[in-house]
Design an enzyme around this catalytic site. Structure first.
Site, short mmCIF file in Angstrom:
data_model
loop_
_atom_site.label_atom_id
_atom_site.label_comp_id
_atom_site.label_asym_id
_atom_site.label_seq_id
_atom_site.Cartn_x
_atom_site.Cartn_y
_atom_site.Cartn_z
CG HIS A 234 -1.98 -0.99 1.26
ND1 HIS A 234 -1.75 -2.28 1.65
CD2 HIS A 234 -3.30 -0.91 0.94
CE1 HIS A 234 -2.88 -2.97 1.58
NE2 HIS A 234 -3.82 -2.17 1.15
CG ASP A 304 -4.66 -5.20 -3.58
OD1 ASP A 304 -5.67 -4.52 -3.32
OD2 ASP A 304 -3.96 -5.73 -2.70
#
Length: 384
Positions: A234, A304
């Site tokens: 992330h 993702d």
């Protein structure tokens, strides 16, 4: 006679110029029968988008994305992480969420759409008790209990809540193997069933079956394995070259071969043992080579969130989508829920970017068509 010849010659030259201009404007690999509107509609259908708001109206950006742009789905979050703060995003209560989902589906008209959420259970849980939803159990706790029937029952109860709210796609289960007990995104969030690959596959299979019994599709993640990482994709580049092992593929192999899987979600991890140039999401050797050719997966491959820092800190938007599509990605997650800030018009930007890649000949139209047909088959299986 000479004047006739010269006029004929001028017409031929003009037609040739117009033909070249058409090729320049529309790209070498866009068939004559395909209009720009057709292309844009197919591209938009490959996107799952995040949005702000616990309610929507006709002027909401997400309403435009669904009604006019034609995106394939939406993703729901409880917390808004944009602009560096935590606040309400899409979830306040069961009653509010049911109405929001119904309104989203209404915006899509006759089209079926994917309404997604990351509802793994435990710490990765968007529908929390504080909003009036039942408590959930993490994959780690279910793995420690190690009773497959219990895993099925817990997953069935979780899926029942999703079904009641109108959600038809759970971005779960996580089938990463718990290789690194200190992994910040897997182990420390209790997202893995076990350090034993076979046990991961067994419990994930029960979890998936429970969802299927409620008419909800699932995604196994994060291919080819995130459980050995020391970093968080992330927030930046995540290299698993020295920690990843082939045993992390075992749950994927078993679930794919059994026919349980609906969707495979990729990880943004870099593994030089598989591809020494690109992270998995952008790697043809990982997606087309390992997942498609070696493991035989023919269904949808979903990223993702492609705007995670592991990708966007290292590639431009154009580079990321060109590489991902050519690697074999079919569908893109655009969560738009990052501390770096909310991106207005994100979905339109991505559609424009991919369309231009096709027109410029950098991505084959056949690749868009292939992805679009896979996604259409998946959406057709999702409950309305």
């Amino acid at each position: 006679m000479y004047e006739v010849f010269m006029r004929f010659r001028a017409v031929v030259i003009l037609l040739a110029l117009l033909f070249c201009l058409r090729l320049s404007a529309y790209g070498y690999n866009l068939p004559d029968s395909v209009s720009l509107d057709d292309l844009r509609r197919r591209v938009a259908g490959l996107l799952i988008v995040g949005f702000k708001g616990t309610e929507i109206d006709a002027d909401s950006e997400v309403a435009y994305n669904l009604a006019r742009l034609g995106v394939g789905g939406v993703i729901l979050f409880d917390e808004d992480l944009t602009a560096g703060g935590k606040g309400k995003r899409n979830v306040e209560s069961p009653e509010q969420l049911k109405k929001l989902v119904a309104d989203l589906k209404h915006c899509a008209g006759d089209r079926n759409i994917l309404v997604c959420v990351d509802q793994e259970g435990g710490k990765v849980n968007r529908l929390k008790p504080e909003y009036g939803f039942p408590p959930t159990v993490s994959a780690m706790r279910l793995g420690l209990l190690d009773d497959v029937d219990s895993t099925y029952r817990y997953a069935y109860d979780l899926a029942s809540v999703l079904k009641d709210c109108g959600i038809n796609f759970n971005l779960a289960p996580c089938v990463d193997v718990n290789v690194n007990d200190s992994c910040p995104v897997i182990a420390l969030k209790e997202r893995s069933f076990s350090a034993e690959p076979d046990k991961v596959a067994e419990h994930a299979g029960a979890y998936i079956k429970a969802h299927h019994d409620k008419g909800i599709i699932t995604a196994i993640k994060h291919f080819p394995g995130h459980g050995s990482s020391a970093g968080d994709s992330h927030v930046g580049f995540t290299d698993v070259t020295g920690t990843w092992s082939a045993k992390e593929l075992v749950p994927f192999k078993k679930l794919l071969s059994s026919g349980a899987a609906d969707v495979v979600m990729t990880a943004h991890v870099f593994n030089a043992e598989i591809d020494d140039a690109y992270p998995a999401t952008l790697s043809a050797q990982t997606i087309d080579g390992l997942l498609r050719q070696q493991l035989g997966w023919r269904g949808v491959v979903l990223t993702d969130d492609i705007f995670m820092d592991a990708i966007m800190k290292n590639y431009s938007v154009e580079q990321a989508f060109e590489l991902a599509l050519n690697a074999g990605i079919d569908m893109f997650m655009l969560g738009n829920n990052s501390p770096s800030g909310y991106k207005d018009g994100c979905a339109k930007l991505v559609v424009d970017t991919i369309v231009q890649l096709v027109l410029d000949g950098k991505v084959r139209y056949d690749r868009i068509l292939e992805a679009s047909e896979r996604v259409a088959a998946l959406v057709g299986r999702a409950t309305r």
